[in-house]
Design an enzyme around this catalytic site. Structure first.
Site, PDB file in Angstrom:
ATOM      1  CG  ASN A  79       0.132  31.901 -18.415  1.00 53.16           C
ATOM      2  OD1 ASN A  79      -0.930  32.229 -18.966  1.00 53.16           O
ATOM      3  ND2 ASN A  79       0.882  31.346 -18.830  1.00 53.16           N
TER       4      ASN A  79
ATOM      5  NE  ARG B  87       1.097  33.279 -21.435  1.00 51.21           N
ATOM      6  CZ  ARG B  87       2.252  33.455 -21.273  1.00 51.21           C
ATOM      7  NH1 ARG B  87       3.059  34.534 -20.706  1.00 51.21           N
ATOM      8  NH2 ARG B  87       3.235  32.344 -21.495  1.00 51.21           N
TER       9      ARG B  87
END
Length: 99
Positions: A47, A29
């Site tokens: 996530n 990320r």
């Protein structure tokens, strides 16, 4: 990736991406956020409980396509097995963030 004119008249496209593999716990990320900033696309990355990473990306069609290409490799510690891309809805987002 379908495109439509944005508020400023430039063409925009939007996609929803799901990345499968060893993609959590490897800063995916964080690096996706950096890549989005470099490319000038908007959206988000997060996530998912099933171990995948999901992203919504919108902006210039070429930049969106470049982000999707980056997802196939991800950061150095990631091991990407699959990238699913679906047409998304342009939400008119102007920034990218980690959720």
């Amino acid at each position: 990736m379908c495109g439509r004119p944005g508020d400023d008249g430039d063409m925009r496209s939007a996609v929803d991406v799901t990345v499968t593999g060893r993609v959590q716990g490897v800063s995916f990320r964080y690096y996706a956020d950096r890549e989005a900033d470099r490319l000038g696309v908007a959206g988000w990355v997060r996530n998912e409980p099933d171990g995948t990473v999901a992203a919504h990306v919108e902006g210039d069609p070429g930049a969106v396509a470049a982000f999707v290409r980056w997802c196939h490799d991800g950061p150095r510690l990631a091991h990407v097995e699959q990238v699913d891309v679906r047409d998304g809805t342009d939400q008119g987002l102007r920034s990218f963030g980690v959720r």
